[in-house]
Enzyme design. Structure first.
Site, PDB file in Angstrom:
ATOM      1  N   ASP A  90      19.072 -43.440  95.353  1.00 16.46           N
ATOM      2  CA  ASP A  90      19.485 -42.349  94.459  1.00 16.46           C
ATOM      3  C   ASP A  90      20.833 -42.667  93.813  1.00 16.46           C
ATOM      4  O   ASP A  90      21.023 -42.468  92.596  1.00 16.46           O
ATOM      5  CB  ASP A  90      19.518 -41.008  95.203  1.00 16.46           C
TER       6      ASP A  90
ATOM      7  N   THR B 138      14.541 -47.264  98.816  1.00 21.20           N
ATOM      8  CA  THR B 138      15.128 -46.418  99.862  1.00 21.20           C
ATOM      9  C   THR B 138      14.244 -46.409 101.089  1.00 21.20           C
ATOM     10  O   THR B 138      13.057 -46.078 100.993  1.00 21.20           O
ATOM     11  CB  THR B 138      15.306 -44.947  99.395  1.00 21.20           C
TER      12      THR B 138
ATOM     13  N   ASP C 276      14.707 -44.345 103.311  1.00 20.95           N
ATOM     14  CA  ASP C 276      14.585 -42.922 103.643  1.00 20.95           C
ATOM     15  C   ASP C 276      13.418 -42.264 102.899  1.00 20.95           C
ATOM     16  O   ASP C 276      13.032 -41.145 103.231  1.00 20.95           O
ATOM     17  CB  ASP C 276      15.890 -42.181 103.281  1.00 20.95           C
TER      18      ASP C 276
ATOM     19  N   ARG D 216      15.981 -51.557 109.186  1.00 21.83           N
ATOM     20  CA  ARG D 216      15.977 -51.796 107.735  1.00 21.83           C
ATOM     21  C   ARG D 216      16.328 -53.226 107.346  1.00 21.83           C
ATOM     22  O   ARG D 216      16.261 -53.579 106.171  1.00 21.83           O
ATOM     23  CB  ARG D 216      16.893 -50.805 107.028  1.00 21.83           C
TER      24      ARG D 216
HETATM   25  N1  LIG Z   1      26.887 -40.217  91.122  1.00 18.76           N
HETATM   26  C1  LIG Z   1      27.035 -41.512  90.893  1.00 18.76           C
HETATM   27  N2  LIG Z   1      27.436 -41.951  89.690  1.00 18.76           N
HETATM   28  C2  LIG Z   1      27.623 -43.256  89.452  1.00 18.76           C
HETATM   29  N3  LIG Z   1      27.420 -44.223  90.367  1.00 18.76           N
HETATM   30  C3  LIG Z   1      27.014 -43.859  91.573  1.00 18.76           C
HETATM   31  C4  LIG Z   1      26.785 -42.478  91.912  1.00 18.76           C
HETATM   32  N4  LIG Z   1      26.377 -42.423  93.193  1.00 18.76           N
HETATM   33  C5  LIG Z   1      26.350 -43.701  93.638  1.00 18.76           C
HETATM   34  N5  LIG Z   1      26.721 -44.556  92.676  1.00 18.76           N
HETATM   35  C6  LIG Z   1      26.843 -46.008  92.815  1.00 18.76           C
HETATM   36  O1  LIG Z   1      25.614 -46.598  93.169  1.00 18.76           O
HETATM   37  C7  LIG Z   1      25.792 -47.548  94.212  1.00 18.76           C
HETATM   38  C8  LIG Z   1      24.822 -47.281  95.339  1.00 18.76           C
HETATM   39  O2  LIG Z   1      24.907 -45.919  95.756  1.00 18.76           O
HETATM   40  P1  LIG Z   1      24.734 -45.486  97.269  1.00 18.76           P
HETATM   41  O3  LIG Z   1      25.720 -46.201  98.095  1.00 18.76           O
HETATM   42  O4  LIG Z   1      24.727 -44.021  97.294  1.00 18.76           O
HETATM   43  O5  LIG Z   1      23.346 -46.098  97.699  1.00 18.76           O
HETATM   44  P2  LIG Z   1      21.886 -45.773  97.181  1.00 18.76           P
HETATM   45  O6  LIG Z   1      21.634 -46.554  95.935  1.00 18.76           O
HETATM   46  O7  LIG Z   1      21.685 -44.314  97.109  1.00 18.76           O
HETATM   47  O8  LIG Z   1      21.030 -46.417  98.316  1.00 18.76           O
HETATM   48  P3  LIG Z   1      20.679 -45.782  99.758  1.00 18.76           P
HETATM   49  O9  LIG Z   1      19.198 -45.695  99.776  1.00 18.76           O
HETATM   50  O10 LIG Z   1      21.147 -46.774 100.724  1.00 18.76           O
HETATM   51  O11 LIG Z   1      21.369 -44.485  99.911  1.00 18.76           O
HETATM   52  C9  LIG Z   1      27.235 -47.461  94.648  1.00 18.76           C
HETATM   53  O12 LIG Z   1      27.925 -48.612  94.202  1.00 18.76           O
HETATM   54  C10 LIG Z   1      27.766 -46.248  93.969  1.00 18.76           C
HETATM   55  O13 LIG Z   1      29.051 -46.373  93.490  1.00 18.76           O
HETATM   56  O1  LIG Z   2      24.638 -48.733 105.259  1.00 20.53           O
HETATM   57  P1  LIG Z   2      25.382 -47.551 105.747  1.00 20.53           P
HETATM   58  O2  LIG Z   2      26.505 -47.250 104.796  1.00 20.53           O
HETATM   59  O3  LIG Z   2      25.792 -47.618 107.154  1.00 20.53           O
HETATM   60  O4  LIG Z   2      24.409 -46.321 105.583  1.00 20.53           O
HETATM   61  C1  LIG Z   2      23.403 -45.941 106.442  1.00 20.53           C
HETATM   62  C2  LIG Z   2      22.477 -45.034 105.684  1.00 20.53           C
HETATM   63  O5  LIG Z   2      21.764 -45.762 104.745  1.00 20.53           O
HETATM   64  C3  LIG Z   2      20.378 -45.472 104.835  1.00 20.53           C
HETATM   65  O6  LIG Z   2      19.803 -46.535 105.553  1.00 20.53           O
HETATM   66  C4  LIG Z   2      19.774 -45.363 103.477  1.00 20.53           C
HETATM   67  O7  LIG Z   2      19.900 -46.612 102.859  1.00 20.53           O
HETATM   68  C5  LIG Z   2      20.308 -44.192 105.625  1.00 20.53           C
HETATM   69  O8  LIG Z   2      19.093 -44.026 106.307  1.00 20.53           O
HETATM   70  C6  LIG Z   2      21.486 -44.338 106.531  1.00 20.53           C
HETATM   71  O9  LIG Z   2      22.007 -43.105 106.897  1.00 20.53           O
HETATM   72 MG   LIG Z   3      21.335 -42.856  98.664  1.00 22.17          MG
END
Ligand SMILES: Nc1ncnc2c1ncn2[C@@H]1O[C@H](COP(=O)(O)OP(=O)(O)OP(=O)(O)O)[C@@H](O)[C@H]1O
Ligand SMILES: O=P(O)(O)OC[C@H]1O[C@](O)(CO)[C@@H](O)[C@@H]1O
Ligand SMILES: [Mg+2]
Length: 465
Positions: free
Chosen positions: A181, A209, A211, A369
């Protein structure tokens, strides 16, 4: 949220003038049960009642553009430089997607230059402007044999304009973002900054993801490999708990806000007595509370197996002052440890009622993961990669490629981040979990004769649920 046809239209960079390498192959293709022609669309909804509710003719019903190759494309492949970035937490299959993208870009479209950004969006900042790897078919040939991502990944905010500068600097006109996301949010902002500058750069998302918390996609890639690995830990804890006096097996699984891994891993083994997920609140105390239920299971069959998603019961931790009000670098809330709360409160309760619990607690954490994708996910990743390349070459942008009801389709990126996919407590998945665990009914105590003869562990499984 009611969606209309117009909400589901994806952005195009412009008219497609170049012949695609698939032109000839596609010339005679029509929609069939196994193929959706490029001009056809895939319905958003799939029940008669939902479709009837719209009261619309079929061509006005909410539907997605089909993914796949086009006869005409937007970019001249000879002038394409592609970029790939992986963002957020790891997920099985990231390397498979990278490999599939590189192979499709080079083999069919004959794109000559592909750059992988190192360590997520961080590699696209001015500070790290040389943080790229040249990706060639040779470089990616064997990468699917390892988990993780050869590019690296990261969390944390980056400036969208700086990232656009980085694309311009390298002449990248097609960018693939493999992220969750957060990654899709970053890609949407990036695409908006590209649009604001009037640049001709396509941004295509491949949602990732473990999740499974992104909407408008069937289970996301890697999810199946992750829950299969999680299921192994449930088996381990069940064996341990069953072999211990008053055995309590607890497994805590990833899943911040969505309990899909906990549900599927539990169903895969059908050994859990209690599944706890963020979507379904529970209480510890009282006759209907978790502690009383645990006690009943232990008295009935000698042990109990509990599977908890890490995001479950956060309200209970908050009430006890066990939540720190903190977020990670990307703004994701840091969770309290539900596993520790369960371990401690169950031990205290069972000891108080005269039992002598043996606790077996496993938190497999990253072990679920970081695995390689299984064969099913590898196929899925490859097909997503193909769809992503076709979408980009056809000039789609701010678009994610997903599988929806078993068809590959294009989804406007803003929809992918419009809300979170969660287990519906009224849906059939949770119903299956309730059926499998017997959480709907109270555990029956064993026949006293059984206890006299066999001691603990005689009454097992569904017989006592
Ligand atoms: N609201 C946002 N606006 C712009 N960039 C974002 C936003 N949220 C997250 N990002 C950027 O996207 C990248 C990945 O986001 P995040 O760490 O939340 O993981 P994710 O893509 O949601 O994956 P996961 O499934 O692990 O949660 C980060 O570098 C973050 O800075
Ligand atoms: O990699 P980090 O920052 O420890 O985050 C762990 C989180 O990332 C996830 O694996 C999603 O990518 C979640 O299930 C978990 O809570
Ligand atoms: Mg996320």
């Amino acid at each position: 949220m009611t969606l209309h046809l117009d909400d589901l239209r994806v952005r195009h960079l412009g008219e497609c003038h170049y012949d695609s390498p698939f032109s000839e192959m596609l010339a005679a293709k029509k929609t069939s049960p196994h193929y959706v022609a490029e001009g056809d669309r895939v319905l958003l909804e799939d029940t008669v009642s939902m479709l009837a509710e719209h009261g619309l003719p079929p061509d006005r019903l909410p539907s997605f553009e089909a993914a796949g190759p086009r006869r005409k494309i937007y970019f001249d492949p000879a002038h394409v430089t592609a970029g790939i970035v992986t963002a957020g937490g790891l997920c099985p299959g990231l390397n498979d997607v990278i490999r599939g993208l590189v192979q499709e870009l080079t083999v069919h479209y004959e794109v000559k230059r592909i750059l992988g950004f190192r360590n997520g969006f961080r590699g696209m900042t001015a500070e790290r402007c040389n943080d790229t790897i040249e990706l060639t078919p040779d470089r990616v040939r064997d990468i699917h044999n390892a988990g993780g991502t050869i590019l690296g990944s990261s969390r944390g905010a980056q400036d969208a304009d700086e990232m656009v500068d980085s694309l311009v600097l390298r002449g990248i006109n097609v960018l693939f973002v493999i992220g969750g996301d957060g990654g899709m949010r970053a890609a949407t902002r990036l695409a908006a900054a590209i649009r604001a500058r009037g640049l001709d750069i396509a941004v295509i998302g491949v949602p990732k993801t473990i999740d499974n918390d992104l909407p408008y996609t069937d289970q996301s890639f890697g999810f199946q490999s992750a829950f299969a690995q999680a299921a192994n830990f449930i088996s381990s804890v069940s064996v341990e708990a069953a072999a211990s006096p008053d055995g309590i097996g607890i497994v805590k699984l990833m899943g911040r806000h969505s309990g899909f891994i906990a549900c599927y891993a539990s169903l895969a083994r059908n050994a859990a007595d209690i599944v706890l997920i963020p979507e379904v609140p529970f209480v510890l105390e009282g006759p209907d509370g978790l502690l009383a239920r645990v006690e009943r299971h232990v008295r009935a069959k000698g042990f109990v197996v509990i599977v908890a998603a890490e995001g479950a019961g956060q309200d209970l931790l908050e009430q006890r002052g066990l939540l720190e009000d903190a977020t990670d670098a990307s703004g994701n809330a840091k969770l309290g440890d539900i596993g520790a709360l369960l371990r401690e409160s169950i031990t205290a309760h069972l000891t108080e009622v005269g039992l002598a619990p043996t606790i077996r607690y496993i938190d497999p954490s990253y072990a679920i993961r970081s695995v390689t994708a299984n064969a099913y996910d590898s196929v899925y990743c490859l097909r997503l990669a193909h769809a992503a390349v076709h979408a980009a070459m056809a000039g789609r942008t701010e678009t994610a490629v997903v599988r929806w009801r078993r068809r590959f389709v294009h989804v406007p990126m803003p929809l992918i981040i419009s809300h979170r996919n969660q287990v519906d407590p009224d849906g059939d998945l949770w119903m299956s979990v309730l059926e499998a665990t017997g959480q709907l009914v109270q555990p029956r105590t064993c026949d006293p004769l059984d206890i006299d003869l066999g001691g603990r562990g005689v009454c097992r499984s569904t017989a006592v649920r």
